[in-house]
Design a protein around this motif. Structure first.
Motif, PDB file in Angstrom:
ATOM      1  N   LEU A 237       0.771  -1.167  -0.092  1.00 12.85           N
ATOM      2  CA  LEU A 237      -0.122   0.076  -0.004  1.00 12.85           C
ATOM      3  C   LEU A 237       1.064   1.126   0.092  1.00 12.85           C
ATOM      4  CD1 LEU A 237      -2.791  -1.018   2.524  1.00 12.85           C
ATOM      5  CD2 LEU A 237      -2.897  -1.074  -0.102  1.00 12.85           C
ATOM      6  N   TRP A 250      -1.314   2.964 -11.110  1.00 17.92           N
ATOM      7  CA  TRP A 250      -1.214   2.472 -10.043  1.00 17.92           C
ATOM      8  C   TRP A 250      -0.329   0.806 -10.208  1.00 17.92           C
ATOM      9  CZ3 TRP A 250      -1.887   4.142  -5.074  1.00 17.92           C
ATOM     10  CH2 TRP A 250      -2.646   5.026  -5.052  1.00 17.92           C
ATOM     11  N   LEU A 256      -3.647  -4.991  -5.549  1.00 20.16           N
ATOM     12  CA  LEU A 256      -4.515  -4.078  -4.806  1.00 20.16           C
ATOM     13  C   LEU A 256      -6.006  -4.455  -4.786  1.00 20.16           C
ATOM     14  CD1 LEU A 256      -2.845  -0.875  -5.965  1.00 20.16           C
ATOM     15  CD2 LEU A 256      -2.793  -1.977  -3.802  1.00 20.16           C
ATOM     16  N   ALA A 260      -8.678  -5.447  -1.882  1.00 17.73           N
ATOM     17  CA  ALA A 260     -10.075  -4.737  -1.751  1.00 17.73           C
ATOM     18  C   ALA A 260     -11.056  -6.229  -1.603  1.00 17.73           C
ATOM     19  CB  ALA A 260     -10.479  -3.922  -2.950  1.00 17.73           C
ATOM     20  N   ALA A 265      -8.090  -3.848   2.203  1.00 11.14           N
ATOM     21  CA  ALA A 265      -7.901  -2.628   1.893  1.00 11.14           C
ATOM     22  C   ALA A 265      -8.864  -1.792   0.916  1.00 11.14           C
ATOM     23  CB  ALA A 265      -6.610  -2.586   0.809  1.00 11.14           C
ATOM     24  N   ARG A 266      -9.000  -0.492   0.737  1.00  7.60           N
ATOM     25  CA  ARG A 266      -9.961  -0.034   0.053  1.00  7.60           C
ATOM     26  C   ARG A 266      -9.024   1.270  -0.676  1.00  7.60           C
ATOM     27  NH1 ARG A 266     -11.771   4.640   2.584  1.00  7.60           N
ATOM     28  NH2 ARG A 266     -10.889   4.813   4.856  1.00  7.60           N
ATOM     29  N   PHE A 267      -9.875   1.756  -1.702  1.00  6.28           N
ATOM     30  CA  PHE A 267      -9.313   2.909  -2.293  1.00  6.28           C
ATOM     31  C   PHE A 267     -10.159   4.109  -1.702  1.00  6.28           C
ATOM     32  CE2 PHE A 267      -9.137   6.262  -5.710  1.00  6.28           C
ATOM     33  CZ  PHE A 267      -7.907   6.269  -5.775  1.00  6.28           C
ATOM     34  N   TRP A 274      -4.453   4.044  -1.645  1.00  6.64           N
ATOM     35  CA  TRP A 274      -5.115   2.781  -1.183  1.00  6.64           C
ATOM     36  C   TRP A 274      -4.647   2.809   0.237  1.00  6.64           C
ATOM     37  CZ3 TRP A 274      -7.750  -1.259  -3.238  1.00  6.64           C
ATOM     38  CH2 TRP A 274      -8.225  -0.956  -4.743  1.00  6.64           C
TER      39      TRP A 274
END
Length: 278
Positions: A237, A250, A256, A260, A265-267, A274
């Motif tokens: 990240l 990215w 990534l 998610a 993880a999230r944007f 991220w």
């Protein structure tokens, strides 16, 4: 021409020994072998009394302090600095998991000596199964499975490529002036991920070519892996954010997206980055 092989290591003692066995069996020995140990004093001791110590190859070792996030970029830079200080003008970087084929060093040396623009030279990496132990099985022909997404030139063949996203640091070679022009790996990247993609794109921005070198095959020793490297979540990240700010897209997008989907993880639209999922 003075050829140095550079590897960085933390743990993986048997893989390091197998690499040194492979180097000692090479059709052409390196003039210099540099091992940079990241918090692994045993690797330094092992190298000083290992298979390469009984050949005509000079050996240099370096022990770096290593935080939890291994300093991969800094370690490679330290290895190159050791090699250059010892008079090397051709640098071969080989991941500790990689055992060279008998023709790797000579193939890289020939590719580096070929006419043309300055370039990064990459060889084929062949992945071995758990049943293959290169300490006991001498590699006399192609072993393992080559990565399906990367070029696979035949021995003696050199393929030029514009696909810089495929550059990787597992196995590559570079002339000293080209290395110095690029400036090494960016040490803003700490831990796992994106530092080699950044290195490749900086080379591309400078007009340096990317070539794939037939005959410079390396055998990647088996170790357990996960399709989603959750143990490197924070590194990925952080490093992805550094890369995105520099290049505008990215890297490691598959990972990534995988993080998610796994709820890890999230944007964050507000910060355009991220982050760990809360």
């Amino acid at each position: 021409m003075t050829v140095a092989v550079i590897t960085i290591v933390a743990g993986r003692a048997q893989h390091l020994r197998n690499q040194q066995i492979g180097l000692a069996r090479s059709g052409r020995l390196p003039d210099l072998y540099v091992v940079v140990a990241m918090g692994d004093a045993h690797a330094v001791d092992q190298t000083r009394c290992g298979p390469m110590a009984v050949t005509d190859c000079r050996i240099r070792t370096r022990l770096l302090d290593a935080p939890a996030d291994l300093p991969l970029a800094a370690a490679r830079n330290a290895g190159a600095a050791e090699a250059l200080a010892a008079g090397a003008d051709r640098l071969i970087f080989l991941d500790v998991d990689c055992v060279p084929s008998p023709s790797l060093i000579d193939s890289y040396a020939r590719s580096l000596a070929s006419p043309g623009a300055p370039a990064l030279h990459c060889g084929v990496v062949r992945y071995l199964g758990p049943e293959v132990d290169l300490a006991r099985t001498e590699a006399v022909g192609p072993l393992g499975v080559a990565h399906p997404a990367r070029p696979r030139p035949e021995s003696g063949q050199i393929l030029r490529s514009d696909d810089w996203a495929l550059f990787w640091s597992l196995s590559f070679a570079v002339a000293a002036p080209t290395w110095q022009r690029i400036g090494g790996f960016d040490e803003a990247y700490v831990g796992y991920g994106a530092e080699d993609t950044d290195f490749g794109f900086r080379a591309h921005r400078l007009g340096i070519d990317l070539v794939w070198t037939g005959g410079a095959d390396a055998y990647h020793q088996y170790h357990p892996t996960s399709p989603l490297p959750t143990q490197h979540l924070d590194d990925i990240l952080r490093n992805a954010g550094i890369f995105h700010r520099r290049w505008g897209f990215w890297p490691m997008s598959g990972w990534l997206d995988g993080f998610a989907a796994a709820g890890l993880a999230r944007f964050d639209q507000a910060t355009d980055r991220w982050v760990r999922a809360e």
